[in-house]
Design a protein around this motif. Structure first.
Motif, PDB file in Angstrom:
ATOM      1  N   GLN A 151       0.879  -1.171   0.000  1.00 18.65           N
ATOM      2  CA  GLN A 151       0.000   0.000   0.000  1.00 18.65           C
ATOM      3  C   GLN A 151       0.914   1.218   0.000  1.00 18.65           C
ATOM      4  O   GLN A 151       1.745   1.388   0.887  1.00 18.65           O
ATOM      5  CB  GLN A 151      -0.917   0.054   1.216  1.00 18.65           C
ATOM      6  CG  GLN A 151      -1.883   1.234   1.144  1.00 18.65           C
ATOM      7  CD  GLN A 151      -2.602   1.551   2.435  1.00 18.65           C
ATOM      8  OE1 GLN A 151      -2.577   2.685   2.911  1.00 18.65           O
ATOM      9  NE2 GLN A 151      -3.248   0.533   3.011  1.00 18.65           N
ATOM     10  N   MET A 152       0.762   2.058  -1.030  1.00 23.57           N
ATOM     11  CA  MET A 152       1.573   3.261  -1.146  1.00 23.57           C
ATOM     12  C   MET A 152       0.690   4.489  -0.962  1.00 23.57           C
ATOM     13  O   MET A 152      -0.497   4.468  -1.318  1.00 23.57           O
ATOM     14  CB  MET A 152       2.275   3.302  -2.507  1.00 23.57           C
ATOM     15  CG  MET A 152       3.137   2.083  -2.790  1.00 23.57           C
ATOM     16  SD  MET A 152       4.040   2.175  -4.364  1.00 23.57           S
ATOM     17  CE  MET A 152       5.353   3.340  -3.940  1.00 23.57           C
ATOM     18  N   ARG A 153       1.271   5.547  -0.408  1.00 25.06           N
ATOM     19  CA  ARG A 153       0.517   6.775  -0.162  1.00 25.06           C
ATOM     20  C   ARG A 153       1.353   7.998  -0.539  1.00 25.06           C
ATOM     21  O   ARG A 153       2.576   7.942  -0.572  1.00 25.06           O
ATOM     22  CB  ARG A 153       0.105   6.878   1.313  1.00 25.06           C
ATOM     23  CG  ARG A 153      -0.879   5.820   1.773  1.00 25.06           C
ATOM     24  CD  ARG A 153      -1.380   6.118   3.175  1.00 25.06           C
ATOM     25  NE  ARG A 153      -2.315   5.099   3.647  1.00 25.06           N
ATOM     26  CZ  ARG A 153      -2.999   5.176   4.787  1.00 25.06           C
ATOM     27  NH1 ARG A 153      -2.833   6.236   5.575  1.00 25.06           N
ATOM     28  NH2 ARG A 153      -3.826   4.206   5.126  1.00 25.06           N
ATOM     29  N   ARG A 154       0.634   9.095  -0.793  1.00 23.02           N
ATOM     30  CA  ARG A 154       1.287  10.393  -0.976  1.00 23.02           C
ATOM     31  C   ARG A 154       0.310  11.500  -0.608  1.00 23.02           C
ATOM     32  O   ARG A 154      -0.916  11.326  -0.678  1.00 23.02           O
ATOM     33  CB  ARG A 154       1.773  10.586  -2.399  1.00 23.02           C
ATOM     34  CG  ARG A 154       0.701  10.759  -3.461  1.00 23.02           C
ATOM     35  CD  ARG A 154       1.196  11.677  -4.575  1.00 23.02           C
ATOM     36  NE  ARG A 154       1.528  12.978  -4.028  1.00 23.02           N
ATOM     37  CZ  ARG A 154       2.398  13.835  -4.576  1.00 23.02           C
ATOM     38  NH1 ARG A 154       3.018  13.512  -5.681  1.00 23.02           N
ATOM     39  NH2 ARG A 154       2.630  15.019  -4.034  1.00 23.02           N
ATOM     40  N   SER A 155       0.831  12.615  -0.184  1.00 24.95           N
ATOM     41  CA  SER A 155      -0.002  13.754   0.178  1.00 24.95           C
ATOM     42  C   SER A 155      -0.586  14.400  -1.070  1.00 24.95           C
ATOM     43  O   SER A 155       0.060  14.455  -2.125  1.00 24.95           O
ATOM     44  CB  SER A 155       0.825  14.776   0.958  1.00 24.95           C
ATOM     45  OG  SER A 155       0.079  15.969   1.171  1.00 24.95           O
ATOM     46  N   LEU A 156      -1.822  14.906  -0.948  1.00 20.88           N
ATOM     47  CA  LEU A 156      -2.461  15.653  -2.028  1.00 20.88           C
ATOM     48  C   LEU A 156      -2.628  17.128  -1.678  1.00 20.88           C
ATOM     49  O   LEU A 156      -3.201  17.891  -2.443  1.00 20.88           O
ATOM     50  CB  LEU A 156      -3.829  15.051  -2.356  1.00 20.88           C
ATOM     51  CG  LEU A 156      -3.833  13.677  -3.024  1.00 20.88           C
ATOM     52  CD1 LEU A 156      -5.255  13.179  -3.207  1.00 20.88           C
ATOM     53  CD2 LEU A 156      -3.110  13.718  -4.372  1.00 20.88           C
ATOM     54  N   THR A 157      -2.149  17.525  -0.497  1.00 20.19           N
ATOM     55  CA  THR A 157      -2.278  18.922  -0.082  1.00 20.19           C
ATOM     56  C   THR A 157      -1.115  19.737  -0.646  1.00 20.19           C
ATOM     57  O   THR A 157       0.019  19.265  -0.750  1.00 20.19           O
ATOM     58  CB  THR A 157      -2.286  19.034   1.454  1.00 20.19           C
ATOM     59  OG1 THR A 157      -1.075  18.480   1.972  1.00 20.19           O
ATOM     60  CG2 THR A 157      -3.472  18.276   2.039  1.00 20.19           C
ATOM     61  N   ASP A 158      -1.413  20.981  -0.993  1.00 23.02           N
ATOM     62  CA  ASP A 158      -0.407  21.894  -1.563  1.00 23.02           C
ATOM     63  C   ASP A 158       0.333  21.232  -2.726  1.00 23.02           C
ATOM     64  O   ASP A 158       1.558  21.345  -2.860  1.00 23.02           O
ATOM     65  CB  ASP A 158       0.599  22.329  -0.490  1.00 23.02           C
ATOM     66  CG  ASP A 158      -0.072  23.039   0.684  1.00 23.02           C
ATOM     67  OD1 ASP A 158      -1.034  23.781   0.431  1.00 23.02           O
ATOM     68  OD2 ASP A 158       0.343  22.812   1.824  1.00 23.02           O
TER      69      ASP A 158
END
Length: 308
Positions: free
Chosen positions: A146-153
């Motif tokens: 499971q991979m994640r990344r921020s979507l803010t800014d």
């Protein structure tokens, strides 16, 4: 697979194997899964497994209910639908009843039911699950990240679609057959995703999270050539790259990257602070693409199997 395995006996334990569950049994299992998820921090059974708890019997699917002292304390699901691969299973023991050998009992029952030809998921790859796999004589052979990344800014570039390709939302009922065909072709190597049926699609369309506005279809000259189905986990604040597929004849032209960006931009517009996805660790090309987009590994699911 969420449990430990001490091997200790439990006199009042019994396992009931059924092809379908009553509504009350399904609710009891869902309650058990919810408590395990609360304690462990992740779902012990996949979305497909949870969908298969309700409704009429499904060919090749068995439910194992483990009770002790008249209380449901463990659950396992066995799916024997793949014509080539060994039957696949998931199992969980209620957090308050671990340490009594219930996981080992369920695992042994699964081995017996599958003729000792078995694959078992360990969601999160916890040490107790790894120990249980060892006790049952299983070896690890698949790693799902499971991979994640921020979507803010985040400034995501405008998707660059290949020449002649347009993107539109999925239309329920109208696009079902075409999507199922392209999904099967795109995931011919993937036993879980590639084998989805109309019933499986209907189950997902009936889910509270389903939103056709976040299900993007790419077409060329009226033919479906790819798709990106996104999913919003509102309570967790997560937007998921749920399924991303490109038809075999349309691969290699940048469509996958364009569809990924289309979906991520949609999730960001929905206010999701974080994006997530699942990818097999041995799919080096896909892992590399996602890493270039800023995704990092958040957790890992492991699949174990009997020696073949």
């Amino acid at each position: 697979m969420t449990s430990d395995a001490t091997g200790r006996s439990f006199a009042s334990r019994s396992i009931d194997t059924r092809s379908t569950l009553t509504p009350d049994q399904a609710e009891a299992v869902l309650g058990l899964l919810a408590e395990a998820a609360r304690v462990d921090g992740q779902q012990p059974v996949s979305e497909q497994g949870r969908l298969q708890l309700r409704g009429e019997a499904r060919e090749g699917v068995s439910h194992l209910l483990l009770t002790a002292g008249g209380e449901l304390v463990g659950y396992a699901q066995l799916e024997d639908t793949d014509p080539v691969e060994a039957p696949a299973a998931e199992l969980v023991v209620h957090p308050a009843h671990r340490g009594h050998g219930h996981g080992r009992a369920l695992g042994s029952a699964l081995l017996a039911a599958s003729g000792k030809r078995l694959r078992v998921w360990a969601h999160g790859g916890h040490s107790a699950a790894r120990h249980l796999a060892q006790v049952l004589g299983l070896t690890m052979f698949r790693e799902l990240r499971q991979m994640r990344r921020s979507l803010t800014d985040l400034e995501l570039p405008e998707p660059k679609l290949p020449d002649g390709v347009t993107v539109r939302p999925f239309v329920p009922g109208q696009d079902d057959e075409a999507w199922l065909a392209v999904n099967a072709a795109a995931f011919a190597h993937h036993p879980e995703q590639g084998s989805l049926t109309q019933r499986d699609l209907d189950d997902r369309k009936a889910a509270v999270w389903f939103d056709p506005a976040g299900f993007f279809l790419a077409e060329r000259e009226g033919r479906l050539v790819g798709f990106h189905w996104t999913k919003v986990h509102a309570e967790e604040g997560l937007g998921e790259v749920y399924v991303l597929g490109v038809a075999p004849g349309a691969q290699g032209g940048g469509l996958g990257n364009a569809l990924t960006l289309t979906g991520l931009r949609h999730l960001a517009a929905q206010g999701m602070p974080t994006a997530m996805l699942y990818v097999d660790a041995d799919n080096k090309a896909a892992v590399s693409v996602y890493e270039r987009l800023g995704f990092v590994t958040h957790e890992t699911d492991l699949m174990y199997r009997t020696e073949t």
